[in-house]
Design an enzyme around this catalytic site. Structure first.
Site, short mmCIF file in Angstrom:
data_model
loop_
_atom_site.label_atom_id
_atom_site.label_comp_id
_atom_site.label_asym_id
_atom_site.label_seq_id
_atom_site.Cartn_x
_atom_site.Cartn_y
_atom_site.Cartn_z
N ASN A 189 0.82 -1.21 -0.14
CA ASN A 189 0.02 0.06 0.06
C ASN A 189 0.95 1.25 0.25
O ASN A 189 1.90 1.32 0.56
CB ASN A 189 -1.05 0.04 1.03
N GLU A 246 0.55 5.39 0.51
CA GLU A 246 -0.53 6.30 1.12
C GLU A 246 -0.03 7.67 0.73
O GLU A 246 1.00 7.87 0.03
CB GLU A 246 -0.65 6.23 2.93
N CYS A 287 -4.08 0.68 -2.35
CA CYS A 287 -4.04 -0.57 -1.74
C CYS A 287 -3.08 -1.35 -2.32
O CYS A 287 -2.62 -1.26 -3.63
CB CYS A 287 -5.27 -1.24 -1.60
N GLU A 321 -3.01 -4.69 -3.11
CA GLU A 321 -3.56 -5.63 -4.02
C GLU A 321 -3.60 -4.78 -5.30
O GLU A 321 -3.17 -5.33 -6.70
CB GLU A 321 -4.90 -6.14 -3.66
N CYS A 326 -10.02 -5.47 0.77
CA CYS A 326 -11.20 -4.40 0.62
C CYS A 326 -12.08 -4.48 -0.58
O CYS A 326 -11.67 -5.31 -1.33
CB CYS A 326 -10.86 -2.97 0.95
N CYS A 330 -10.76 -3.56 -3.78
CA CYS A 330 -9.68 -4.50 -4.34
C CYS A 330 -10.57 -5.54 -4.95
O CYS A 330 -9.98 -6.30 -5.82
CB CYS A 330 -8.58 -4.83 -3.41
N1 THU Z 1 -5.13 -1.63 2.51
C1 THU Z 1 -4.49 -2.25 1.56
O1 THU Z 1 -3.50 -2.08 1.23
N2 THU Z 1 -5.51 -3.35 1.34
C2 THU Z 1 -6.74 -3.69 1.68
O2 THU Z 1 -7.35 -4.61 1.03
C3 THU Z 1 -7.14 -3.00 2.73
C4 THU Z 1 -6.50 -1.64 3.02
C5 THU Z 1 -4.43 -0.33 3.11
C6 THU Z 1 -5.01 0.87 2.44
C7 THU Z 1 -4.49 1.84 3.55
O3 THU Z 1 -2.93 2.27 3.27
C8 THU Z 1 -4.46 0.74 4.71
O4 THU Z 1 -4.26 -0.43 4.38
C9 THU Z 1 -5.44 1.01 5.75
O5 THU Z 1 -6.58 1.13 5.08
#
Ligand code: THU
Length: 160
Positions: A62, A64, A73, A75, A112, A115
């Site tokens: 991920n 940010e 994210c 994925e 999530c 994704c």
């Molecule tokens: N995140 C992911 O990388 N994948 C997911 O399927 C759920 C959330 C990340 C996004 C964000 O940077 C952090 O987790 C908190 O939500």
């Protein structure tokens, strides 16, 4: 009026060692990818490793951003890279591991909704199931034999 029941089958393993060697290796690549997550805001680190049918493994984590919705994210970072670099390859398996810096996550963290939608697009495009494995940092691992199991009533191109 009728009632519709949607069922999903998932397999829960007590630990990673119960899985076949190739999945252990793929998950270890997801662990490694997780280390490079850029998550200064959530402090929640996610790594994903994708095995393509040409043998390539694509990883992502991920990323940010101070403008929160601009982040992405793990994925989707990985799958969009796979799609952009290997447009003709099929995606066989995806391993995902997630953990926060404040505690050790021992429960499987599912991908999530956004994704799942992104992965579904590729599963539909390639007409072959994508196996999904997800976990925390350690502990239980969940296997879904296809993305469709994780996203019933998918929004897809047939409605456009
Ligand atoms: N995140 C992911 O990388 N994948 C997911 O399927 C759920 C959330 C990340 C996004 C964000 O940077 C952090 O987790 C908190 O939500």
């Amino acid at each position: 009026m009728k009632e519709v029941i949607i069922e999903s089958k998932l397999i829960v393993y007590e630990n990673l060692e119960q899985l076949p060697e190739d999945i252990i290796m793929l998950m270890e690549k997801a662990f490694k990818a997780r280390e490079n997550a850029y998550a200064p805001y959530s402090k929640f680190h996610v790594g994903a490793a994708i095995l393509l049918d040409n043998g390539e493994v694509i990883t992502g984590n991920n990323q940010e951003n101070a403008s929160y919705p601009s982040g992405l994210c793990a994925e989707r970072t990985a799958i969009y890279y796979a799609g952009s670099q290997y447009p003709d390859a099929k995606i066989n398996k995806i391993a995902i591991s997630a953990g926060s810096t404040s505690k050790i996550n021992t429960e499987p963290i599912p991908p999530c909704g956004a994704c799942r939608q992104a992965i579904a697009e590729y599963e539909i495009k390639q007409k072959e199931s994508i196996e999904i494995y997800f976990m925390g940092e350690k502990g239980n691992v969940i296997k879904s034999h296809s993305l469709a199991n994780l996203l019933p009533l998918v929004f897809d191109k047939t409605v456009l």
